[in-house]
Write a protein that holds these residues in place. Structure first.
Motif, mmCIF file in Angstrom:
data_model
loop_
_atom_site.group_PDB
_atom_site.id
_atom_site.type_symbol
_atom_site.label_atom_id
_atom_site.label_comp_id
_atom_site.label_asym_id
_atom_site.label_seq_id
_atom_site.Cartn_x
_atom_site.Cartn_y
_atom_site.Cartn_z
ATOM 1 N N LEU A 210 0.966 -1.226 -0.055
ATOM 2 C CA LEU A 210 -0.018 -0.093 0.129
ATOM 3 C C LEU A 210 0.840 1.190 -0.030
ATOM 4 O O LEU A 210 1.909 1.182 0.619
ATOM 5 N N ALA A 211 0.440 2.276 -0.620
ATOM 6 C CA ALA A 211 1.038 3.499 -0.646
ATOM 7 C C ALA A 211 0.675 4.639 0.571
ATOM 8 O O ALA A 211 -0.803 4.829 0.242
ATOM 9 N N ILE A 212 1.200 4.756 1.514
ATOM 10 C CA ILE A 212 0.828 5.660 2.447
ATOM 11 C C ILE A 212 1.389 6.716 2.578
ATOM 12 O O ILE A 212 2.878 6.951 2.455
ATOM 13 N N THR A 213 0.770 8.009 2.573
ATOM 14 C CA THR A 213 1.338 9.457 2.753
ATOM 15 C C THR A 213 1.197 10.033 4.080
ATOM 16 O O THR A 213 -0.032 9.840 4.551
ATOM 17 N N LEU A 214 2.273 10.658 4.697
ATOM 18 C CA LEU A 214 1.970 10.964 5.975
ATOM 19 C C LEU A 214 2.770 12.488 6.210
ATOM 20 O O LEU A 214 3.767 12.487 5.519
ATOM 21 N N THR A 215 2.043 13.093 7.050
ATOM 22 C CA THR A 215 2.691 14.809 7.208
ATOM 23 C C THR A 215 3.246 14.460 8.690
ATOM 24 O O THR A 215 2.351 13.986 9.566
ATOM 25 N N ALA A 216 4.240 15.455 9.073
ATOM 26 C CA ALA A 216 4.594 15.293 10.547
ATOM 27 C C ALA A 216 5.479 16.562 10.571
ATOM 28 O O ALA A 216 5.828 17.187 9.803
ATOM 29 N N GLY A 217 5.530 16.859 12.159
ATOM 30 C CA GLY A 217 6.383 17.697 12.475
ATOM 31 C C GLY A 217 5.654 19.155 12.336
ATOM 32 O O GLY A 217 4.384 19.095 12.076
ATOM 33 N N PRO A 218 6.183 20.259 12.688
ATOM 34 C CA PRO A 218 5.516 21.463 12.783
ATOM 35 C C PRO A 218 5.799 22.277 11.180
ATOM 36 O O PRO A 218 6.283 21.691 10.418
ATOM 37 N N THR A 219 5.047 23.280 10.936
ATOM 38 C CA THR A 219 5.350 24.094 9.742
ATOM 39 C C THR A 219 5.858 25.452 10.187
ATOM 40 O O THR A 219 5.522 25.697 11.412
ATOM 41 N N ARG A 220 6.563 26.086 9.404
ATOM 42 C CA ARG A 220 7.341 27.398 10.089
ATOM 43 C C ARG A 220 6.551 28.470 8.871
ATOM 44 O O ARG A 220 6.823 28.221 7.628
ATOM 45 N N GLU A 221 6.030 29.666 9.604
ATOM 46 C CA GLU A 221 5.636 30.758 8.925
ATOM 47 C C GLU A 221 6.499 32.104 8.914
ATOM 48 O O GLU A 221 6.229 32.612 9.790
ATOM 49 N N PRO A 222 7.141 32.430 8.138
ATOM 50 C CA PRO A 222 8.134 33.314 8.226
ATOM 51 C C PRO A 222 7.335 34.782 8.223
ATOM 52 O O PRO A 222 6.483 34.953 7.714
ATOM 53 N N LEU A 223 7.942 35.588 9.250
ATOM 54 C CA LEU A 223 7.575 37.040 9.195
ATOM 55 C C LEU A 223 8.672 37.881 8.663
ATOM 56 O O LEU A 223 8.047 39.010 7.990
ATOM 57 N N ASP A 224 9.787 37.564 8.639
ATOM 58 C CA ASP A 224 10.849 38.386 8.175
ATOM 59 C C ASP A 224 12.108 37.548 8.133
ATOM 60 O O ASP A 224 11.851 36.227 8.446
ATOM 61 N N PRO A 225 13.326 37.760 7.472
ATOM 62 C CA PRO A 225 14.309 36.914 7.316
ATOM 63 C C PRO A 225 14.910 36.347 8.599
ATOM 64 O O PRO A 225 15.537 35.259 8.487
ATOM 65 N N VAL A 226 14.473 36.711 9.821
ATOM 66 C CA VAL A 226 15.044 36.190 10.897
ATOM 67 C C VAL A 226 13.930 35.668 12.089
ATOM 68 O O VAL A 226 14.219 34.947 12.936
#
Length: 440
Positions: A210-226
């Motif tokens: 079977l083909a299984i796709t998983l997502t994991a961890g956080p995502t990051r949304e940039p505000l500025d370069p740092v």
């Protein structure tokens, strides 16, 4: 980094129709970071060419014990010493018999007698040959000698028979290389296995192929370069789920936010940063997936505008206003896509866990949801343990709820994947039994 990274694997290929799978196996081992050298029996070359394996491994393929150039330096002994793991896939009934009785009549059997590496094989033969008492006696001898058998699987065979004897899929073999012996199929792990054992007597490989796709961890949304917006997700739960699915033979694609975790064995990993990047990767991967599990802790909002330069603190300002806009809802989008996989969502809540999870299950058109209370000390984000409440929609049963107590995330992942597979197969059976409506 994969657990196989840097491992020296001697891949032996004997004369079976399943030899065509060995090319894919060699590719997966290389992709996992292993060094791979191939030895083929004379009969194996009738099914797949040495040139194919040479192209995939980047190493010359050895086929003959009496190769003057190689044997000038006792090449067969050098190769036996070089290997960390000797893996024979496929292992035919004939090769198993010769190894069980100590033969050294070709390069592969000679290497096996001379090596002190971990020795493993993936049997492949007709179901009657596998069940024959002579083969089972050889299984007993080989396991007593320290060989570890990976499989065989059961199902349709090239000859038209149905039963045990199929070589495991390459993904399952890679995933099982470092699995403990008690996770192996009982027919393979036990020297006393009955030759009449049914396929159901094996440890679960219910995700095989079977083909299984998983997502994991956080995502990051940039505000500025740092600076960026994110959350406390460590990715441990998602990675444990990916490992559990791979051990059951699934072809696992793991779309991961930024985490500090090694890639599980046999798992394809795609690294992303933002929710939009994860959304695009998930949308593409879900097209050819049987199951989609959205375990990532995805940022619901992102900054409306990204500042090209660092946002500076201005003298006298007591507050900074940020305008946020909604990110795409990944799991909801997959749940309405066509073709649609079996969709499992996650709900990390701090109160009214079951109520919010049930609402999300229905509102997002999910097949199943895994909810947990991240406000509990020692559980959830960043911890090594977790607990979960599993809910699903089921037209054939009144039972759509399972509560799993606190336990290690690895153990919990196995329990979750077990339920996912039960619900997936139940839905498949239901679809087959439902009469199709004629289109007017």
């Amino acid at each position: 980094m994969s657990h196989l990274a840097g491992k020296r694997i001697l891949l032996g290929i004997s004369a079976g129709i399943a030899a065509y799978k060995s090319a894919h196996l060699a590719r997966l081992l290389k992709k996992a970071g292993a060094e791979v050298r191939v030895v083929m029996t004379e009969g194996a070359q009738a099914f797949i060419t040495p040139l194919t394996l040479q192209a995939l491994t980047g190493e010359a393929v050895r086929t003959s014990l009496l190769d003057p150039e190689a044997e000038a330096g006792m090449g067969h002994i050098e190769m036996a010493r070089w290997a960390d793991i000797v893996l024979i896939a496929p292992a035919t009934a004939d090769l198993m018999a010769r190894l069980a009785h100590g033969h050294a009549d070709d390069l592969l059997t000679t290497l096996c007698l001379a090596t002190q590496a971990d020795c493993m094989m993936a049997p492949a033969m007709n179901q009657a040959m596998w069940r024959h008492p002579a083969t089972q006696d050889n299984v007993t001898r080989l396991t007593e000698y320290g060989w570890r058998l990976l499989g065989p699987d059961a199902g349709d065979q090239a000859c038209g028979d149905i039963g045990p004897g199929r070589m495991l899929e390459p993904e399952a073999i890679v995933a099982m290389l470092f699995a403990p012996a008690d996770n192996l199929p009982l027919e393979s792990a036990s020297a006393s296995a009955s030759i009449d054992s049914a396929p159901d007597d094996t440890v679960s490989l219910d995700a095989l192929g079977l083909a299984i796709t998983l997502t994991a961890g956080p995502t990051r949304e940039p505000l500025d370069p740092v600076r960026y917006l994110t959350n406390h997700s460590s990715g441990k739960m998602g990675y444990a789920l990916a490992a559990a699915a791979a051990r059951r033979g699934a072809r696992v694609r793991l779309i991961s936010g930024p985490v500090n975790l090694p890639t599980p064995a046999g798992v394809e990993r795609i690294d992303v940063e933002s929710t939009n990047e994860m959304y695009e990767a998930a949308r593409q991967s879900a097209i050819d997936s049987d199951i989609f599990i959205g375990c990532a802790a995805v940022a619901d909002y992102r900054a409306e505008r990204f500042s090209e330069h660092k946002i500076k603190k201005t003298s006298g300002d007591e507050a900074l206003e940020l305008r946020l806009v909604k990110n795409p809802d990944i799991v909801a989008a997959i749940a309405v896509a066509e073709p649609r996989p079996f969709v499992v969502g996650f709900a990390a809540e701090t109160r009214d866990v079951e109520s919010y999870a049930r609402d999300k299950l229905v509102r997002k058109n999910l097949d199943m949801i895994v909810a947990n209370d991240v406000s509990q000390a020692g559980l959830g984000f960043g911890a090594d343990e977790n607990a979960a409440l599993l809910l699903w929609r089921d037209t054939t049963s009144e039972s759509g709820r399972l509560e799993l107590p606190p336990q290690s995330k690895a153990t919990l992942a196995d329990a979750i994947i077990t339920t996912v597979m039960e619900r997936f197969h139940a839905k498949q059976r239901e679809a087959l039994q439902t009469p199709q409506q004629d289109t007017p």
